[in-house]
Design a protein around this motif. Structure first.
Motif, PDB file in Angstrom:
ATOM      1  N   PRO A 297      36.857  41.168  88.325  1.00 20.13           N
ATOM      2  CA  PRO A 297      36.464  39.831  88.787  1.00 20.13           C
ATOM      3  C   PRO A 297      37.516  38.804  88.389  1.00 20.13           C
ATOM      4  N   PRO A 298      37.652  37.749  89.179  1.00 22.84           N
ATOM      5  CA  PRO A 298      38.653  36.728  88.847  1.00 22.84           C
ATOM      6  C   PRO A 298      38.418  36.090  87.488  1.00 22.84           C
ATOM      7  N   ARG A 299      37.179  35.918  87.126  1.00 22.69           N
ATOM      8  CA  ARG A 299      36.829  35.285  85.849  1.00 22.69           C
ATOM      9  C   ARG A 299      35.695  36.079  85.196  1.00 22.69           C
ATOM     10  N   PRO A 300      35.588  36.011  83.887  1.00 28.12           N
ATOM     11  CA  PRO A 300      34.515  36.749  83.207  1.00 28.12           C
ATOM     12  C   PRO A 300      33.148  36.150  83.499  1.00 28.12           C
ATOM     13  N   ASP A 301      32.122  36.972  83.318  1.00 30.40           N
ATOM     14  CA  ASP A 301      30.745  36.530  83.508  1.00 30.40           C
ATOM     15  C   ASP A 301      30.286  35.875  82.206  1.00 30.40           C
ATOM     16  N   THR A 302      30.597  34.598  82.059  1.00 29.32           N
ATOM     17  CA  THR A 302      30.306  33.908  80.801  1.00 29.32           C
ATOM     18  C   THR A 302      28.802  33.778  80.554  1.00 29.32           C
ATOM     19  N   ALA A 303      28.016  33.703  81.613  1.00 26.95           N
ATOM     20  CA  ALA A 303      26.563  33.595  81.433  1.00 26.95           C
ATOM     21  C   ALA A 303      26.017  34.863  80.802  1.00 26.95           C
ATOM     22  N   ARG A 304      26.482  36.018  81.265  1.00 27.85           N
ATOM     23  CA  ARG A 304      26.019  37.287  80.689  1.00 27.85           C
ATOM     24  C   ARG A 304      26.490  37.429  79.255  1.00 27.85           C
ATOM     25  N   ALA A 305      27.753  37.071  79.007  1.00 26.73           N
ATOM     26  CA  ALA A 305      28.287  37.155  77.651  1.00 26.73           C
ATOM     27  C   ALA A 305      27.528  36.222  76.712  1.00 26.73           C
ATOM     28  N   ASN A 306      27.207  35.033  77.183  1.00 28.79           N
ATOM     29  CA  ASN A 306      26.490  34.076  76.359  1.00 28.79           C
ATOM     30  C   ASN A 306      25.093  34.575  76.026  1.00 28.79           C
ATOM     31  N   ALA A 307      24.412  35.158  77.014  1.00 35.78           N
ATOM     32  CA  ALA A 307      23.069  35.685  76.769  1.00 35.78           C
ATOM     33  C   ALA A 307      23.115  36.812  75.743  1.00 35.78           C
TER      34      ALA A 307
END
Length: 266
Positions: free
Chosen positions: A239-249
């Protein structure tokens, strides 16, 4: 209101969730009699170090500093350089694709010093933090190593004058430069990094670090790898950018579950 070094050590030791080797040894590039040992850990700091006035971000332990009393003393062969990051700081750096910080995700089992359920979750799912952003970091680090190799200096001083005198250039900077290119390409192509580095690149970099290759060979190899990295920034399946929402959860759950375990044990 800063923590003392002893307090930092206590925080790191209480809840290290993952700790692995991260230096030349884990890459399969250590040269006997020349390399120290680098390790990195991740820990869950206590609530007061997250929401209070005395935050914890990292703990550093260096046997060279302990031995000499000089915090900037150069490490000798066999010395240990350890950094333990707070899990929050590690995650921020990992989401940016910092090449050294993501190494614990791929270290082979025999290079894992400490592991827990949280550590195993991270290592089982590197895709939670890996994206094409990592390619940009690898390119930046590659270029930085090339600049140091060509200039032979860190800041205003020669860092390893004995290598420059012996080989005409700093072979360690050259080795790091090529390694970063190789591993960055593999990461963008596969989403993983093979450790230790497989041949033929492993032999090439080891030869380079021992002065058996020229500076021009290193520069040419790095240029080719950099070009591939630049192309992969637009074509990689990551993916172009990481899934910050998943990482944050995941991060929130890691802290809440750890703190709950401490309360239950009290």
């Amino acid at each position: 209101m800063k923590h003392t070094n002893a307090e930092h050590a206590a925080i790191a030791e209480r809840a290290t969730v993952l700790r692995t080797q991260v230096g030349s040894g884990v890459h399969g590039l250590a040269i006997e009699g020349t390399d120290d040992r680098d390790e990195m850990g991740l820990c869950v700091e206590p609530p007061e170090s997250v929401i209070g006035l005395r935050p914890f971000e990292q703990y550093v332990f260096r046997t060279a500093a302990e031995r000499t009393g000089d915090p900037d003393a150069r490490s000798r062969p066999g010395d240990l350089d350890l950094v333990v990051y707070s899990l929050r700081k590690w995650m921020r750096l990992a989401l940016q694709g910092n090449p050294t910080v993501i190494t614990p995700l791929f270290a082979p089992d025999h290079d894992v010093v400490v592991n827990t359920d949280l550590g195993r979750e991270l290592r089982a799912d590197p895709g939670m933090v890996i994206s094409r952003e990592a390619g940009k970091r690898f390119i930046g680090y590659l270029r930085g190593q090339r600049e140091r190799m060509v200039g032979g200096a860190v800041g205003k001083r020669v860092n390893r004058p004995e290598l420059v005198e012996r080989h005409g250039f700093d072979v360690k900077f050259a080795g790091h430069m090529v390694r970063l290119g190789v591993q960055g390409v593999e990461l963008l192509e596969t989403g993983r990094i093979t450790l230790p580095m497989p041949d033929p690149w492993r032999t090439f970099v080891r030869d380079l670090r021992q002065g058996r290759r020229t500076a021009q060979e290193a520069i040419d190899a790095a240029a080719e790898l950099e070009a591939r990295l630049l192309a992969l920034l637009g074509s990689s399946d990551l993916p172009p950018r990481p899934d910050t929402a998943r990482a944050n959860a995941w991060l929130v759950n890691a802290y809440e579950s750890t703190w709950a375990g401490w309360r239950d044990a009290a």
